[in-house]
Design a protein around this motif. Structure first.
Motif, PDB file in Angstrom:
ATOM      1  N   ILE A 126      -2.481  -0.666   4.267  1.00 29.01           N
ATOM      2  CA  ILE A 126      -3.311  -0.549   3.517  1.00 29.01           C
ATOM      3  C   ILE A 126      -2.342   0.230   2.306  1.00 29.01           C
ATOM      4  CG2 ILE A 126      -5.149   0.961   2.230  1.00 29.01           C
ATOM      5  CD1 ILE A 126      -6.153  -1.896   3.157  1.00 29.01           C
ATOM      6  N   ALA A 127      -1.738   0.057   1.230  1.00 31.95           N
ATOM      7  CA  ALA A 127      -1.237   0.757  -0.011  1.00 31.95           C
ATOM      8  C   ALA A 127      -2.105   2.051  -0.334  1.00 31.95           C
ATOM      9  CB  ALA A 127      -0.743  -0.438  -0.867  1.00 31.95           C
ATOM     10  N   ASP A 128      -3.301   1.213  -0.443  1.00 29.74           N
ATOM     11  CA  ASP A 128      -4.203   2.779  -1.211  1.00 29.74           C
ATOM     12  C   ASP A 128      -5.265   2.911  -1.078  1.00 29.74           C
ATOM     13  OD1 ASP A 128      -5.105   3.810  -2.766  1.00 29.74           O
ATOM     14  OD2 ASP A 128      -5.355   2.922  -5.110  1.00 29.74           O
ATOM     15  N   PRO A 129      -5.171   4.090   0.275  1.00 28.19           N
ATOM     16  CA  PRO A 129      -6.555   4.609   1.143  1.00 28.19           C
ATOM     17  C   PRO A 129      -8.332   4.419  -0.169  1.00 28.19           C
ATOM     18  CG  PRO A 129      -4.286   5.165   1.522  1.00 28.19           C
ATOM     19  CD  PRO A 129      -4.266   5.193   0.004  1.00 28.19           C
ATOM     20  N   ALA A 130      -7.688   4.775  -0.956  1.00 33.01           N
ATOM     21  CA  ALA A 130      -8.849   4.900  -1.855  1.00 33.01           C
ATOM     22  C   ALA A 130      -9.624   4.249  -1.921  1.00 33.01           C
ATOM     23  CB  ALA A 130      -8.643   6.244  -3.535  1.00 33.01           C
ATOM     24  N   ALA A 131      -8.538   2.788  -2.861  1.00 30.01           N
ATOM     25  CA  ALA A 131      -9.495   1.716  -3.009  1.00 30.01           C
ATOM     26  C   ALA A 131      -9.702   1.428  -1.441  1.00 30.01           C
ATOM     27  CB  ALA A 131      -8.125   1.133  -3.596  1.00 30.01           C
ATOM     28  N   TYR A 132      -9.093   1.079  -0.758  1.00 30.67           N
ATOM     29  CA  TYR A 132      -9.589   0.541   0.487  1.00 30.67           C
ATOM     30  C   TYR A 132     -11.109   1.424   1.301  1.00 30.67           C
ATOM     31  CZ  TYR A 132     -10.115  -0.112   5.735  1.00 30.67           C
ATOM     32  OH  TYR A 132     -10.593  -1.019   7.172  1.00 30.67           O
ATOM     33  N   ALA A 166     -10.977  -3.801  -6.180  1.00 33.61           N
ATOM     34  CA  ALA A 166     -10.845  -2.687  -5.143  1.00 33.61           C
ATOM     35  C   ALA A 166      -9.805  -3.355  -3.870  1.00 33.61           C
ATOM     36  CB  ALA A 166     -11.811  -1.775  -4.581  1.00 33.61           C
ATOM     37  N   TYR A 167     -10.306  -4.432  -3.130  1.00 31.70           N
ATOM     38  CA  TYR A 167      -9.565  -4.968  -2.502  1.00 31.70           C
ATOM     39  C   TYR A 167      -7.888  -5.072  -2.783  1.00 31.70           C
ATOM     40  CZ  TYR A 167      -8.029  -8.099   1.632  1.00 31.70           C
ATOM     41  OH  TYR A 167      -8.086  -8.494   2.591  1.00 31.70           O
ATOM     42  N   ALA A 168      -7.632  -5.956  -3.962  1.00 23.42           N
ATOM     43  CA  ALA A 168      -6.280  -6.243  -4.551  1.00 23.42           C
ATOM     44  C   ALA A 168      -5.436  -5.215  -4.274  1.00 23.42           C
ATOM     45  CB  ALA A 168      -6.890  -6.782  -6.492  1.00 23.42           C
ATOM     46  N   ALA A 169      -6.547  -3.623  -4.912  1.00 20.80           N
ATOM     47  CA  ALA A 169      -5.632  -2.466  -5.180  1.00 20.80           C
ATOM     48  C   ALA A 169      -4.970  -1.722  -3.988  1.00 20.80           C
ATOM     49  CB  ALA A 169      -6.031  -1.676  -6.131  1.00 20.80           C
ATOM     50  N   ALA A 170      -6.254  -1.837  -3.075  1.00 24.38           N
ATOM     51  CA  ALA A 170      -5.944  -1.506  -1.961  1.00 24.38           C
ATOM     52  C   ALA A 170      -4.856  -1.966  -0.788  1.00 24.38           C
ATOM     53  CB  ALA A 170      -7.396  -1.771  -0.611  1.00 24.38           C
TER      54      ALA A 170
END
Length: 296
Positions: free
Chosen positions: A176-182, A281-285
């Protein structure tokens, strides 16, 4: 985000991680004769009661698939051999989760020594030209995504560590690249399904993986890539490309509608707005480069 047409292989650009050459210590042999020898050895080692002429259906770096042609009325079987123990374990887990709750090929036996599976033989492709096929595919995908809501008690207990309730209190996976978005993705799924869902996803969607049983029932093949924690959004992103590849020019909005209807029929409480927000959010994560118009 762009809405340019993408193939099924391109749909997940940015999310997919390409493994380096030679990552598997003992890959499947490239010679068909060696593969057939491996198949005969697997039957003898782990499935001694099964006999029949064996033919190679496909051979890849990580796995090989064969038909075991048995005389009537038994019918043929599929023998699948894995070179990667992790992929074998993942596929056996996927069948354990999906066999009684989603439309996938039947699993008859497992072979731990040879990393093999004996599966239902389904040579007949599904009819892709019919107007109902896109809705049928969406229904089959939704059945996989919601399978954990229908697990028997023992299986549900075994998967308790992968429910949304557990994942929301655990560290984000390394990919996961962005835990907050995940965390936003998991929260959206909890609102849509409740905390007890195991967020299954990552079907290897392609036209040739939709097959038809003699009674007309349509099932999905090849569930080795299915895993908990990725969520079904990865498959929703792939759906427009798969339908286009099969000759159906559906707008992203129509694909989103098919998925909303199919998941609602199986207990989901998505709305168009909450699903689009979850996709963003998934794309960001994950680093996914495009949602191909699904979030518009």
């Amino acid at each position: 985000m762009t809405t340019a047409p993408a193939t099924a292989a391109q749909a997940l650009t940015g999310l997919a991680r390409t493994r380096p050459t030679g990552w598997l210590p003992t890959p499947m042999p490239a010679d068909p004769a060696d593969l057939l020898l491996r198949a005969h050895q697997a039957l003898a080692a782990d499935h001694p009661g099964e006999t029949g002429r064996i033919s190679l259906l496909s051979g890849r770096y990580t796995a090989a698939v064969f038909a075991v042609h048995r005389p009537p009325p038994q019918g043929s079987l599929v023998l699948k051999l894995h070179a990667d123990p992790a992929a074998y374990a993942g596929e056996t887990l996927a069948y354990a989760l999906l066999a009684d709750t989603a439309p996938v090929a039947r699993l008859y036996a497992e072979g731990e020594k040879s990393l093999s599976l004996l599966l239902e033989y389904l040579p007949e492709p599904a009819e892709w030209s019919g107007p109902r096929t896109p809705a049928v595919l969406a229904e089959r995908v939704a059945a996989v995504h919601t399978a954990s809501l229908r697990l028997p008690g023992e299986a549900a207990e075994a998967m308790a560590g992968f429910t949304l309730a557990a994942l929301r209190h655990a560290p984000a996976p390394a990919w996961i690249a962005d835990p907050a978005a995940y965390a936003e993705v998991l929260a959206a799924h909890t609102d849509a399904f409740g905390p007890g869902l195991v967020p299954l996803g990552h079907l290897d969607l392609k036209p040739e993986h939709l097959r038809r049983r003699p009674d007309g029932d349509v099932v999905l093949l090849d569930v080795e890539s299915v895993r908990p924690d990725v969520t079904g959004l990865i498959d929703l992103v792939t759906l427009p490309a798969v339908l286009r590849q099969a000759g159906h020019e559906f707008s992203p909005a129509r694909v989103l509608g098919l998925y909303l209807d199919a998941t609602a029929a199986r207990g989901a409480r998505w709305t168009t707005g909450t699903l689009k927000s979850a996709l963003r959010a998934y794309a960001a994560a994950t680093g996914l480069e495009s949602l191909h118009g699904l979030d518009r």
